[in-house]
Design an enzyme around this catalytic site. Structure first.
Site, PDB file in Angstrom:
ATOM      1  CB  SER A   1       0.120  -4.191   8.129  1.00  0.00           C
ATOM      2  OG  SER A   1       0.688  -3.484   9.201  1.00  0.00           O
ATOM      3  CB  SER A   2       0.228  -6.589   3.362  1.00  0.00           C
ATOM      4  OG  SER A   2      -0.479  -7.158   2.295  1.00  0.00           O
TER       5      SER A   2
ATOM      6  N   GLY B   1      10.594  -1.831   6.508  1.00  0.00           N
ATOM      7  CA  GLY B   1      10.714  -0.438   6.918  1.00  0.00           C
ATOM      8  C   GLY B   1      10.586   0.559   5.795  1.00  0.00           C
TER       9      GLY B   1
ATOM     10  CG  ASP C   1      -0.949   0.655   8.292  1.00  0.00           C
ATOM     11  OD1 ASP C   1      -1.727   1.591   8.560  1.00  0.00           O
ATOM     12  OD2 ASP C   1       0.203   0.834   7.869  1.00  0.00           O
TER      13      ASP C   1
ATOM     14  CE  LYS D   1       0.927   1.394   4.395  1.00  0.00           C
ATOM     15  NZ  LYS D   1       1.563   2.682   4.792  1.00  0.00           N
TER      16      LYS D   1
ATOM     17  CG  LEU E   1       6.220   0.302   0.092  1.00  0.00           C
ATOM     18  CD1 LEU E   1       7.047  -0.486  -0.918  1.00  0.00           C
ATOM     19  CD2 LEU E   1       5.343   1.326  -0.631  1.00  0.00           C
ATOM     20  N   GLY E   2       3.782  -1.185   4.054  1.00  0.00           N
ATOM     21  CA  GLY E   2       2.839  -2.028   4.796  1.00  0.00           C
ATOM     22  C   GLY E   2       3.046  -3.518   4.679  1.00  0.00           C
TER      23      GLY E   2
END
Length: 292
Positions: free
Chosen positions: A109-110, A102, A142, A10, A105-106
Site C-alpha cells: 500500500s505504501s 505479508g 490502506d 506503518k 507493515l503496509g
C-alpha cells in the site's frame, strides 16, 4: 536529477472490526502509525506510454503488483478526466525492498501511495491528495492513509481518516518470516455480536488491542511465541493481520536494550513513530525545487 522517494512502513496500534459489508469488506477502526523505516523507489517519467518496474538487481518485474496497478490507475483516471496527453505517459520505477511481504507493515500500500503522489507531479496530472486518496481504494484500503500522510484513526474500510497528534514513540518490530495474506485472515474472521464503533476519545483512552491477534497467533505458533517473548519486556501485539509483532518504548535506548535480550535468530528492526509520513516530509521539501 533522479530522486529516491521513501515508502514508509506503518503499524496498527490498535485494530478493531466493527461490521462486515454485503460485498465482504470489513468495517474497521484502527490507529495508523507511520515509522521512519521502509522501502525506497526511484521513479523516472518518460513519454513511451509504458510502465516498467525493476528490482534493486535491475530485473524487470512483469507481475501486476500494487506499484504497476497504481501507475496504471493514475494513467486511466487522467485519461478519463482528459488530463494531459495521457496515452504517452510512461515511467521506469526501481524498487528497493525492505518491508517484508505479508508482514502487516503496509509495504504494498505504501509503494502504491508513493507512486501515485510522485507520478501525479511528474506527469502533471494535477489531482489533489484527496482525489488520489479517493480512487486509491481501488488498490487497497490502506492506501488512502499513506497518501494523506498523517497519523490517523481510520474508519469505514480504511478510507475515513481522522488525523491526530500523539507523542512519537520508538518501536521494536520483530518479523517471524511468515507471509500472511490479508484476505485469508479477513475471510476467516467471525464478527462478534457485541462489536460496535466507538467514539475516538474512548478508543484512545482504552487499552489498545488487535481483533485479529488471536486468530493469527493460534494459527501460527511462532507468532504466539514472539508475542509472549516480547511481552516480558513491554506490552506487545501484532500489527494489521500479521505477521509482525511490535512493542512500544519511550526512547530508542530502551528498544535497543530489549532487542539485545532477544535470541539472536529473531529478525527485526527499531524505528521511530512519525506523526507525518517520511514521504510527505521529503516530497514537500523537494516540491518547489523540482516540480515548479
Amino acid at each position: 536529477m533522479k530522486y529516491i522517494w521513501p515508502a514508509p512502513a506503518k503499524i496498527n496500534l490498535f485494530l478493531y472490526v466493527t461490521g462486515i459489508r454485503s460485498d465482504g469488506y470489513h468495517y474497521i477502526q484502527s490507529l495508523f502509525q507511520f515509522l521512519n523505516y521502509g522501502d525506497t523507489l526511484k521513479i523516472i517519467e518518460n513519454n513511451t506510454g509504458h510502465i516498467e518496474l525493476f528490482t534493486e538487481k535491475k530485473l524487470i518485474l512483469k507481475t501486476e503488483n500494487t506499484i504497476i496497478r497504481a501507475a496504471k490507475l493514475l494513467k486511466s483516471k487522467a485519461l478519463y478526466y482528459a488530463k494531459n496527453n495521457c496515452h504517452a505517459l510512461g515511467a521506469k520505477i526501481f524498487l528497493n525492498k525492505k518491508i517484508p511481504m505479508g508482514s502487516g507493515l503496509g509495504g504494498g500500500s505504501s509503494n502504491a501511495a508513493t507512486v501515485l503522489i510522485v507520478l501525479n507531479q511528474l506527469w502533471k496530472t494535477k489531482f489533489t491528495l484527496e482525489e488520489l486518496a479517493r480512487f486509491s481504494t481501488e488498490i487497497g484500503s490502506d492506501v488512502p492513509a499513506f497518501i494523506m500522510g498523517k497519523t490517523s484513526i481510520t474508519e469505514g474500510i480504511g478510507e475515513i481518516l481522522y488525523p491526530i497528534q500523539r507523542k512519537e514513540k520508538w518501536y521494536l518490530v520483530v518479523y517471524p518470516e511468515i507471509h500472511i495474506l490479508t484476505k485469508n485472515i479477513f475471510s476467516s474472521f467471525s464478527l462478534k455480536s457485541k462489536a460496535q464503533k466507538k467514539p475516538i476519545q474512548l478508543l484512545l483512552q482504552s487499552p489498545f488491542s488487535n481483533d485479529f491477534e488471536n486468530i493469527v497467533s493460534n494459527k501460527f505458533k511462532k507468532i504466539k511465541k514472539l508475542i509472549s517473548m516480547l511481552s516480558l519486556y513491554a506490552p506487545a501485539r501484532m500489527t494489521g493481520t500479521g505477521s509482525c509483532v511490535f512493542a512500544e518504548f519511550d526512547n530508542k535506548i530502551s528498544a535497543q536494550k530489549t532487542f539485545s535480550l532477544l535470541p539472536q535468530n529473531v529478525k527485526g528492526f527499531i524505528a521511530k513513530g512519525m506523526n507525518t509520513s517520511s514521504l510527505h516530509h521529503v516530497f514537500y521539501k523537494r516540491n518547489n525545487h523540482i516540480f515548479n
